[in-house]
Design an enzyme around this catalytic site. Structure first.
Site, PDB file in Angstrom:
ATOM      1  N   CYS A  48       0.810  -1.222   0.000  1.00  0.00           N
ATOM      2  CA  CYS A  48       0.000   0.000   0.000  1.00  0.00           C
ATOM      3  C   CYS A  48       0.840   1.268   0.000  1.00  0.00           C
ATOM      4  O   CYS A  48       0.510   2.249  -0.667  1.00  0.00           O
ATOM      5  CB  CYS A  48      -0.955   0.001   1.189  1.00  0.00           C
ATOM      6  SG  CYS A  48      -0.109  -0.159   2.799  1.00  0.00           S
ATOM      7  N   HIS A  69      -1.664   0.755   7.308  1.00  0.00           N
ATOM      8  CA  HIS A  69      -2.082   0.935   5.924  1.00  0.00           C
ATOM      9  C   HIS A  69      -1.818   2.379   5.497  1.00  0.00           C
ATOM     10  O   HIS A  69      -2.089   3.317   6.254  1.00  0.00           O
ATOM     11  CB  HIS A  69      -3.571   0.621   5.783  1.00  0.00           C
ATOM     12  CG  HIS A  69      -4.059   0.563   4.361  1.00  0.00           C
ATOM     13  ND1 HIS A  69      -3.405  -0.148   3.376  1.00  0.00           N
ATOM     14  CD2 HIS A  69      -5.137   1.134   3.752  1.00  0.00           C
ATOM     15  CE1 HIS A  69      -4.067  -0.036   2.235  1.00  0.00           C
ATOM     16  NE2 HIS A  69      -5.111   0.747   2.435  1.00  0.00           N
ATOM     17  N   ASN A  82      -7.929   4.952  -1.997  1.00  0.00           N
ATOM     18  CA  ASN A  82      -7.368   3.710  -1.510  1.00  0.00           C
ATOM     19  C   ASN A  82      -6.724   2.936  -2.658  1.00  0.00           C
ATOM     20  O   ASN A  82      -6.776   3.376  -3.808  1.00  0.00           O
ATOM     21  CB  ASN A  82      -8.472   2.875  -0.830  1.00  0.00           C
ATOM     22  CG  ASN A  82      -7.914   1.932   0.229  1.00  0.00           C
ATOM     23  OD1 ASN A  82      -6.718   1.676   0.298  1.00  0.00           O
ATOM     24  ND2 ASN A  82      -8.800   1.417   1.069  1.00  0.00           N
TER      25      ASN A  82
END
Length: 440
Positions: free
Chosen positions: A69, A361, A382
């Site tokens: 991520c 994250h 995201n």
């Protein structure tokens, strides 16, 4: 230590049997998930996808079954500059390329770090921590900067995804077996004073694992042919002699961006800079440095950058109070305390000190809604694909953001002189297992 008596258990049983609230909850849980039982429908009115500042960005990306991520978030920021320069409506940079070199550099980092533990006690806590962590997909902003500094960037079609790059667990498992095997053998050689043999083993393992990465990820390109069609439907092609030169021509200095954290713990006074021992990827690259500021100031800095139409890399703990299908994180949307008649709330300081919270994250902030100058919800780009949330975009409520966001990266121009001096001061070195060293 005191055992629980059978009489105590009998009393607990009788007390529970008389609790009609828990009887109703028990029956509901027999056919429904826990989150549904605790869900607060009324909270939905405060989490609509409308924002007073909403920066238009390219379509979302998908990291799939990997922990990349932080690389996706970093490349999502850089690709906006590429798209603006070339007038592109859809574009991605190669996350696979970045992940290849990250893995390679982490392997080398681990091998070199083991030189510090060749003769220590086998139960040394730092050694055990490094062995347990091994090589992971995760990382931090400064690690991303180090990769770009050394290896540049490439368009996604120059090094597309492979099954292994999108599904990293099996590959990571074998790499970590190989690294732990090296550590065991290197300590044996060192105990016999065979240091030349130890160095030869290290070089051999590095070469073997380089080949293993090529087999899994593909061979990284050394030159770039950048073909594109712009918004005016005009075909163009630009060639670069290296991925580094492709990045350099953008004129973007990632070193102008500063990592801000909010860690309200006793061991980390605000207005000080921090680093973490044995955390990194590229040896000799950009040091990992965080400036600790209160959440109120962190939000001011982020909002300032958003007002200038520039998106923000940030890290949070997304393991709680979220609906991944709707794409909403909101601590007000779940009332577990009423449902189960138990208290669960902890301060942010307690969550950090007692291993209940840490950054896990990284994403990109692309918008915020301000009411009377204060943020009550944030728009998030995201990297979990477009089939969740609002075409892959998520929302964080203001209170959730305050409690679960730990890091944001902003341009240094938004810092005061005092803050910038604090960031540039000699950082305090934290232990390798400190929560501020967690990998997104």
């Amino acid at each position: 230590m005191k055992a629980v008596s059978l009489k105590t258990i009998e009393n607990m049983h009788e007390s529970y049997q008389q609790n009609t609230h828990q009887k109703a909850i028990r029956r509901a849980l027999a056919k429904n998930p826990m989150d549904s039982i605790a869900y607060v429908t009324e909270a939905e009115q405060n989490t609509q996808f409308r924002f007073s500042i909403d920066i238009e960005t390219l379509p979302v990306t998908n990291q799939k079954a990997s922990g990349r991520c932080w690389l996706f978030a970093g490349l999502n920021i850089v690709r906006e500059l590429v798209a603006k320069k070339y007038q592109l409506k859809d574009f991605e940079l190669s996350q696979n390329y970045q992940a290849f070199w990250d893995k390679f550099e982490k392997i080398n980092y681990f091998l070199e770090a083991m030189d510090d533990f060749l003769t220590c006690d086998g139960d040394d806590r730092t050694l055990k921590h490094l062995l347990q962590m091994g090589i992971q997909d995760g990382g931090q902003w400064d690690m991303f900067v180090s990769l770009v500094d050394k290896y540049g960037i490439v368009p996604k079609d120059q090094m597309p995804e492979t099954y292994a790059s999108s599904n990293t667990a099996a590959m990571n498992k074998l790499i970590n077996i190989k690294l732990r095997k090296y550590a065991a053998e290197a300590r044996i050689l060192a105990s016999s004073h065979l240091l030349k043999e130890k160095d030869a083993l290290k070089a051999s393992v590095l070469e073997e694992l380089y080949g293993f990465l090529c087999t899994n990820f593909g061979v990284p390109p050394t030159k770039i042919d950048f073909e594109y069609v712009n918004k005016q439907n005009e075909y163009n092609k630009s060639s670069f002699d290296s991925p580094k030169s492709f990045f350099d021509h953008l004129g973007l200095s990632l070193h102008d961006y500063v990592s801000i954290i909010d860690s309200p713990t006793q061991d980390k006074p605000y207005m000080r800079s921090y680093t973490i021992a044995y955390l990194g990827n590229v040896i000799g690259g950009k040091p990992i440095v965080h400036l600790n500021l209160p959440m109120s100031r962190l939000k001011e800095l982020v909002i300032g950058q958003l007002k200038d139409k520039e998106i923000v890399w940030f890290g949070a703990d997304v393991a709680r109070d979220g609906d991944r299908e709707k794409g909403i994180w909101d601590d007000q949307a779940y009332d577990y305390e009423t449902a189960f008649q138990m208290h669960f709330s902890m301060t942010k300081e307690q969550k950090l000190d007692y291993l209940q919270g840490a950054m896990n994250h990284a994403m990109v902030i692309t918008g915020v809604n301000l009411e009377n100058g204060q943020p009550n919800k944030w728009k998030i780009e995201n990297s979990w694909g477009a089939d969740r949330g609002q075409k892959g975009y998520y929302l964080m409520s203001g209170t959730w953001f305050d409690q679960n966001t730990y890091q944001a990266v902003v341009h240094k121009k938004y810092l005061t002189e005092v803050e910038l001096n604090a960031y540039q001061s000699k950082p305090i070195v934290l232990k390798p297992w400190d929560p501020m060293g967690s990998l997104a």
